[in-house]
Design a protein around this motif. Structure first.
Motif, mmCIF file in Angstrom:
data_model
loop_
_atom_site.group_PDB
_atom_site.id
_atom_site.type_symbol
_atom_site.label_atom_id
_atom_site.label_comp_id
_atom_site.label_asym_id
_atom_site.label_seq_id
_atom_site.Cartn_x
_atom_site.Cartn_y
_atom_site.Cartn_z
ATOM 1 N N PHE A 186 0.821 -1.202 0.000
ATOM 2 C CA PHE A 186 0.000 0.000 0.000
ATOM 3 C C PHE A 186 0.858 1.256 0.000
ATOM 4 C CE2 PHE A 186 -2.804 -3.258 1.684
ATOM 5 C CZ PHE A 186 -3.987 -2.983 1.012
ATOM 6 N N ARG A 187 0.351 2.282 -0.684
ATOM 7 C CA ARG A 187 1.000 3.586 -0.726
ATOM 8 C C ARG A 187 0.377 4.496 0.321
ATOM 9 N NH1 ARG A 187 -0.067 6.555 -4.738
ATOM 10 N NH2 ARG A 187 1.910 7.678 -4.829
ATOM 11 N N ASP A 188 1.184 5.351 0.897
ATOM 12 C CA ASP A 188 0.692 6.289 1.899
ATOM 13 C C ASP A 188 0.039 7.468 1.179
ATOM 14 O OD1 ASP A 188 0.131 7.753 4.108
ATOM 15 O OD2 ASP A 188 2.202 7.960 4.814
ATOM 16 N N LEU A 189 -1.274 7.586 1.301
ATOM 17 C CA LEU A 189 -2.011 8.674 0.663
ATOM 18 C C LEU A 189 -2.118 9.905 1.560
ATOM 19 C CD1 LEU A 189 -4.906 6.641 -1.024
ATOM 20 C CD2 LEU A 189 -2.658 7.257 -1.931
ATOM 21 N N ILE A 244 -10.384 4.910 0.463
ATOM 22 C CA ILE A 244 -9.717 4.735 -0.827
ATOM 23 C C ILE A 244 -8.254 4.385 -0.566
ATOM 24 C CG2 ILE A 244 -9.056 5.846 -2.988
ATOM 25 C CD1 ILE A 244 -11.477 7.669 -2.673
ATOM 26 N N ALA A 245 -7.790 3.327 -1.186
ATOM 27 C CA ALA A 245 -6.413 2.877 -1.008
ATOM 28 C C ALA A 245 -5.769 2.666 -2.370
ATOM 29 C CB ALA A 245 -6.365 1.580 -0.205
ATOM 30 N N GLU A 246 -4.471 2.884 -2.429
ATOM 31 C CA GLU A 246 -3.686 2.598 -3.624
ATOM 32 C C GLU A 246 -2.575 1.629 -3.230
ATOM 33 O OE1 GLU A 246 -2.239 6.096 -5.487
ATOM 34 O OE2 GLU A 246 -4.233 6.945 -5.863
ATOM 35 N N CYS A 247 -2.354 0.646 -4.071
ATOM 36 C CA CYS A 247 -1.339 -0.362 -3.740
ATOM 37 C C CYS A 247 -0.735 -0.922 -5.016
ATOM 38 C CB CYS A 247 -1.948 -1.499 -2.909
ATOM 39 S SG CYS A 247 -3.253 -2.413 -3.752
ATOM 40 N N PHE A 254 9.802 -4.602 -3.274
ATOM 41 C CA PHE A 254 8.367 -4.767 -3.073
ATOM 42 C C PHE A 254 8.145 -5.356 -1.682
ATOM 43 C CE2 PHE A 254 4.639 -7.657 -3.488
ATOM 44 C CZ PHE A 254 3.666 -6.689 -3.671
ATOM 45 N N VAL A 255 7.498 -4.578 -0.812
ATOM 46 C CA VAL A 255 7.259 -5.010 0.574
ATOM 47 C C VAL A 255 5.756 -5.052 0.795
ATOM 48 C CG1 VAL A 255 7.756 -4.591 3.005
ATOM 49 C CG2 VAL A 255 9.409 -3.885 1.257
ATOM 50 N N PRO A 256 5.120 -6.186 0.608
ATOM 51 C CA PRO A 256 3.657 -6.250 0.713
ATOM 52 C C PRO A 256 3.189 -6.241 2.163
ATOM 53 C CG PRO A 256 4.527 -8.421 0.245
ATOM 54 C CD PRO A 256 5.699 -7.489 0.224
ATOM 55 N N THR A 268 10.264 -3.322 -7.193
ATOM 56 C CA THR A 268 10.792 -4.515 -7.865
ATOM 57 C C THR A 268 10.423 -5.753 -7.066
ATOM 58 O OG1 THR A 268 12.638 -3.255 -8.778
ATOM 59 C CG2 THR A 268 12.874 -5.655 -8.692
ATOM 60 N N PHE A 269 9.845 -6.723 -7.739
ATOM 61 C CA PHE A 269 9.434 -7.968 -7.099
ATOM 62 C C PHE A 269 9.967 -9.143 -7.913
ATOM 63 C CE2 PHE A 269 6.128 -11.386 -6.956
ATOM 64 C CZ PHE A 269 6.463 -11.849 -5.687
#
Length: 791
Positions: free
Chosen positions: A12-15, A288-291, A765-767, A331-332
């Motif tokens: 997830f991105r910090d919005l 609302i979330a972005e990931c 990439f840190v899920p 990067t994953f």
């Protein structure tokens, strides 16, 4: 969110990047979970043994269940604190009574008049909890044994010598009521005269943390007090035992569920912490979330969302929408337990840029192979392979045992790397025909003995001459075992391994340069193939691969049994001298019947190669800047008449001057690096030679001493010497030499190989994953328990 955490596929991105952590929507819930986690850690620290693993939890706790759990955790913490506090108070009272009992027993001898052999305590008058003998008062107490010398000196100084100090050490160990550590105490009695000295003595006792006790002066009163103290000690021991049993019972009931509760709280905390990164749509009343999600995992993400809606009973579905963005994704690289160790080696150098070619795939083979070139020994490879194989067989059980031993964690994490390094070392050891510095005679020998016994005894050397002793039938696999006894084996092995190192190095570097084509094709920079790759590969091959070709030609063209003397061993040229003369454009000097050139047209071909290689340098230097300048000029012409802002133009920061300087640095680095990197691969030869010689020294100087005698008593000597040899073999040749070869192999990949095509400017990439979060929490707790702060 619980379903997404279980899936572990979304980062997830910090919005809300500009919102303070204490002003976010769910900060209260995060604090609440942190407080529950703190309480559970406190209760867990009171457990006598590690709790059992957590029970599987199929669903997330409801808000009501969380409230119930919070109330129970609060009650348990209060109960444990109350029990611990009462136990400490009881232990403190027990310690005081034990000290008083021992003090009474010791002070009975202090009131004995040894000069007249009679007790004088009967004439002592008692008042105000203090004793007076005539005009002398006394104070009795207990002080820590290490402080007694300083304590006595201080009493002597403040009284100017007008005190009488008696002390006796307590032999029975006492326990601290708080820490449980053993205490060494000493009983003392201070006799003094006057109230002023009494006040000074009390201050000194307070400063040295001595415990003062009321002690009767008469023998009868001492016995009466002693009987009362012993009775109270027995009662207190019973109470302490009951308190400890109750405490153990309470902790045993808690231990069954504490791990499960801790996992549930940590999951809850991670969920609210992640929710704080979401934005709130007040109008539509939704989050609302972005990931970032791997494209192949989108069905899993949709299924997790559907399961979450179903489990929560929400009438409103979760909507998944693809958002176009120009932001560079993380990067994953999808790995398994076999490839994870090799990927970690690459990630330690730098996380790959997004969609950049991943060298970990090729490192699976090249890393253990280059290691084995330096570590080639069948015996040492078997030890390494066996060690790794045992760990792999028992990996399921070992993985469950968490430990903070860093060395063991490194070995366990790299178990498959060690396994491949050991297997490849066995192969190269067979090529070198080296097993604990001894050769294996598997196929006989291709050399014949042309020396008589008198010659061997007189010279004590065996020199292998291919013109005399070689049967002209090559040994089927690896080195002939006859080289083990030859006096010129080091000369032969030096030449053999040094040339192999150069050949492997050039192939490895050429492969690295070729890998850049994959990046150019993917990122649609085909012009870089012509302006960078072709000049670089030509420069490398025309100079250094040509050097390797000369080696192969020398091996095949010249022979000790050649009929033409021009192709005999005496006329075999030095490949290094030919290469140096080629670079200096200087002719070689030879004597008849040797030929000046190895083949017809050699000088002309070498000049051509040299000229083409040097022509590649200005192409590498000016090709990319000129192309960019022309491309920018075309874009500017195309934009004439177009409104400003409609089309974005690629601008080069700093102008063309900066581009030229950057390209000049890269060109100089590559040209000079090609020379230095080729020479750097000679470490393959150097470490292989050092490893073989150390192994030979251990055999000849250590183990050979135990094999020299023939008496039965020599078996005991052999047993001891073999233990010494085995210890040094494991400690020096396997561990130290293995670590050295590993580090050199790592350097060859990071510097000589990956620098040709790998930038490593990305981010990982840190899920949002419960498994990763819980594992990280356990590691942090283990570090804190051992007092080592995280790096």
């Amino acid at each position: 969110m619980y379903e997404l955490g279980e899936a572990g596929i979304a980062q997830f991105r910090d919005l809300n990047p500009h919102v303070n952590d204490f002003q976010r929507r769910y900060v209260t819930e995060v604090r609440r979970c942190s407080e529950m986690e703190r309480k559970l850690r406190y209760v867990g620290s009171e457990l006598p043994e590690p709790p059992p693993p957590p029970k599987p939890s199929p669903t997330l706790l409801s808000p009501r269940e969380i409230n119930i759990l919070e109330e129970r955790i609060d009650y348990i913490e209060s109960e444990i604190q109350e029990i611990t506090r009462n136990a400490r108070n009881l232990k403190a009272d027990y310690l005081s009574l034990k000290e008083l009992k021992l003090l009474i027993g010791k002070t009975q001898t202090f009131f004995q008049d040894h000069s007249h052999h009679r007790k004088i305590s009967a004439s002592v008058q008692v008042y105000n909890n203090e004793g007076v003998l005539g005009h002398l008062g006394f104070i009795a107490g207990v002080v820590a044994t290490p402080r007694v010398p300083s304590f006595e000196r201080m009493l002597w100084r403040i009284s100017h010598g007008n005190i009488f100090f008696k002390q006796a050490q307590i032999d029975e160990p006492l326990k601290d009521p708080i820490t449980g550590h053993e205490l060494q105490k000493t009983v003392f009695v201070v006799f003094f005269h006057g109230e002023q000295i009494k006040l000074r003595v009390k201050k000194v006792c307070h400063g040295f943390q001595a415990t003062l006790y009321h002690c009767p002066a008469t023998y009868k009163e001492q016995q009466e007090m002693l009987a009362g103290v012993e009775s109270r000690i027995k009662d207190l021991e019973i109470v302490l035992e009951q308190t400890e049993q109750h405490r153990r019972l309470v902790l045993a009931n808690i231990a069954r569920d504490i791990s499960t509760w801790l996992v549930a709280v940590r999951r809850e905390k991670a969920i609210y912490h992640t929710l704080n990164m979401f934005s709130m749509d007040i109008v539509k009343k939704c989050l609302i979330a972005e990931c970032w999600v791997p494209r192949s995992d989108l069905p899993i993400l949709q299924k997790a969302l559907d399961n979450g809606v179903k489990e929560s009973g929400s009438p409103i579905p979760s909507i998944l929408h693809h958002v176009p963005t120009r932001e560079i994704p993380p990067t994953f690289n999808r790995v398994n337990k076999f490839t994870r160790g090799f990927q970690n080696l690459i990630d330690s150098y730098g996380i790959a840029s997004y969609r950049e070619v991943n060298p970990a795939l090729y490192t699976l083979v090249t890393f253990p192979f280059l290691f084995a070139v330096m570590f080639g020994d069948v015996g040492h490879g078997l030890i390494m392979t066996t060690f790794a194989a045992v760990i792999i067989i028992l990996e399921k059980g070992l993985a469950k045992k968490k430990t903070d031993n860093e060395i063991w964690n490194i070995f366990f994490g790299g178990r498959y790397i060690i396994l491949l390094m050991g297997i490849f070392s066995i192969y190269t050891g067979l090529i070198y025909n080296d097993m604990f510095s001894k050769s294996l005679n598997l196929f006989g020998s291709s050399w014949k003995n042309v020396y008589d016994n008198e010659t061997l005894v007189r010279h004590r050397v065996l020199e292998l001459d291919p013109a005399v002793a070689y049967t002209q039938i090559p040994y089927p696999f690896g080195l002939d075992p006859a080289w083990q006894f030859a006096s010129n084996n080091i000369i032969f092995l030096n030449s053999f391994k040094m040339k192999l190192s150069i050949i492997f190095g050039v192939i490895h570097m050429a492969f690295g340069v070729t890998m850049s084509v994959v990046n150019f094709n993917f990122f649609k920079k085909n012009y870089m193939i012509y302006l960078q790759y072709i000049p670089q590969i030509l420069f490398l091959l025309l100079l250094f691969w040509y050097l390797c070709i000369l080696m192969f030609m020398k091996w095949t063209m010249y022979s000790a049994v050649a009929t033409d003397p021009a192709y005999g061993t005496s006329c075999a040229p030095s490949v290094l001298i030919i290469f140096i003369n080629m670079m200096l454009m200087k002719k070689s000097e030879v004597k008849p019947p040797c030929m000046l050139q190895m083949y017809d047209g050699q000088e002309a071909l070498q000049k051509t190669f040299l000229a083409v290689a040097f022509l590649c340098v200005p192409i590498m230097l000016f090709g990319k800047p000129v192309y960019q300048m022309m491309a920018d000029k075309k874009k500017q012409q195309y934009q004439q008449g177009v409104e400003s802002g409609e089309t974005e133009v690629e601008q080069h920061d700093g102008g063309m001057g900066e581009v030229l300087i950057t390209q000049a640095i890269h060109t100089i680095e590559y040209v000079l690096g090609t020379v230095s990197h080729t020479a750097s691969y000679l470490r393959l030869w150097a470490l292989s030679l050092a490893h073989a010689q150390l192994s030979a020294v251990l055999w000849q100087r250590v183990l050979r001493m135990g094999l020299g005698g023939g008496s039965p008593a020599n078996s005991v000597v052999l047993y001891v010497i073999f233990a010494v040899w085995a210890f040094f073999t494991l400690a020096i040749l396997v561990l130290m030499e293995g670590l050295s070869a590993f580090l050199h192999t790592l350097r060859l990949h990071w510097v000589e190989f990956m620098s040709k095509f790998y930038e490593g400017q990305g981010y990982a990439f840190v899920p949002f994953s419960f498994a990763a979060i819980l594992e990280q929490e356990d590691d942090d707790v283990a570090i804190k328990k051992n007092g080592n702060p995280p790096e």
